[in-house]
Design a protein around this motif. Structure first.
Motif, mmCIF file in Angstrom:
data_model
loop_
_atom_site.group_PDB
_atom_site.id
_atom_site.type_symbol
_atom_site.label_atom_id
_atom_site.label_comp_id
_atom_site.label_asym_id
_atom_site.label_seq_id
_atom_site.Cartn_x
_atom_site.Cartn_y
_atom_site.Cartn_z
ATOM 1 N N ASP A 1 4.062 -0.705 -9.696
ATOM 2 C CA ASP A 1 4.520 0.234 -8.674
ATOM 3 C C ASP A 1 5.498 -0.442 -7.724
ATOM 4 O OD1 ASP A 1 2.973 2.317 -9.629
ATOM 5 O OD2 ASP A 1 1.283 1.860 -8.304
ATOM 6 N N LYS A 2 5.202 -1.687 -7.366
ATOM 7 C CA LYS A 2 6.084 -2.428 -6.464
ATOM 8 C C LYS A 2 7.444 -2.664 -7.112
ATOM 9 C CE LYS A 2 2.274 -4.902 -4.337
ATOM 10 N NZ LYS A 2 1.660 -6.215 -4.151
ATOM 11 N N TYR B 1 0.824 -1.200 0.000
ATOM 12 C CA TYR B 1 0.000 0.000 0.000
ATOM 13 C C TYR B 1 0.862 1.256 0.000
ATOM 14 C CZ TYR B 1 -3.739 -3.138 1.525
ATOM 15 O OH TYR B 1 -4.649 -4.149 1.617
ATOM 16 N N THR B 2 0.292 2.321 -0.537
ATOM 17 C CA THR B 2 0.879 3.648 -0.406
ATOM 18 C C THR B 2 0.166 4.324 0.747
ATOM 19 O OG1 THR B 2 1.245 3.747 -2.782
ATOM 20 C CG2 THR B 2 1.313 5.830 -1.579
ATOM 21 N N GLU C 1 9.498 0.518 -7.051
ATOM 22 C CA GLU C 1 10.040 0.776 -5.712
ATOM 23 C C GLU C 1 11.255 -0.100 -5.437
ATOM 24 O OE1 GLU C 1 8.390 0.256 -1.300
ATOM 25 O OE2 GLU C 1 7.119 1.488 -2.591
ATOM 26 N N LYS D 1 -1.164 -0.655 -4.057
ATOM 27 C CA LYS D 1 -0.193 -0.480 -5.134
ATOM 28 C C LYS D 1 -0.440 -1.516 -6.217
ATOM 29 C CE LYS D 1 3.745 1.239 -2.507
ATOM 30 N NZ LYS D 1 5.123 0.947 -2.112
ATOM 31 N N LYS D 2 -0.148 -1.149 -7.408
ATOM 32 C CA LYS D 2 -0.185 -2.082 -8.539
ATOM 33 C C LYS D 2 1.151 -2.819 -8.583
ATOM 34 C CE LYS D 2 -4.013 -0.280 -10.228
ATOM 35 N NZ LYS D 2 -5.175 -0.671 -9.507
#
Length: 148
Positions: free
Chosen positions: A127-128, A14-15, A131, A123-124
């Protein structure tokens, strides 16, 4: 502040948008069990129902020395927040994609159990991956600067 448990998966999946500190309604054997064993956040989340906020699926193991009146390990637990905070959370959750998740559970300075909850957006997968790439690049830069 004595940390009992953290939800490490929350920071990867999660963000985090906002965080709040909430009290939690517990029975005596739950507090004793938290002092002894800790807790598990696996699949735990918060839900607002009838103007009150509840923490669901938080696993607090039964107290070892408890008797037949020991607590149910995964019962819903009421969180204690001010009305304005609950209304603000309700407004955020109504927006698409936001949820309320617990991030930490700890004893404060006076020995009272507190839960840190966060308004978060999932998060998609890409996105992970982004990061993870950023973390690896920062790690390489730090190592490179260390030897200069």
């Amino acid at each position: 502040m004595k940390l009992i448990a953290t939800n490490k998966k929350a920071y990867t999946d999660y963000t985090i948008v906002e965080t709040y500190e909430a009290g939690i309604v517990l029975v005596g054997t739950e507090v004793k069990s938290l002092r002894e064993h800790g807790a598990s956040f696996k699949d735990s989340f918060c839900r607002i129902k009838d103007g009150e906020i509840f923490l669901l699926n938080l696993h607090i193991p039964p107290y070892r020395f408890g008797n037949i009146y020991n607590h149910d390990p995964e019962r819903p637990r009421k969180l204690l927040l001010h009305r304005k905070e609950i209304d603000r959370l309700w407004g955020k959750v109504r927006q698409e994609g936001y949820t309320i998740i617990p991030t930490k559970i700890y004893f404060n300075d006076r020995g009272i159990v507190k839960v840190e909850i966060a308004v978060a957006r999932g998060k998609k997968a890409y996105d992970k991956r982004e990061e993870i790439k950023k973390r690896e690049i920062e790690k390489k830069i730090r190592e490179h600067l260390k030897y200069r």
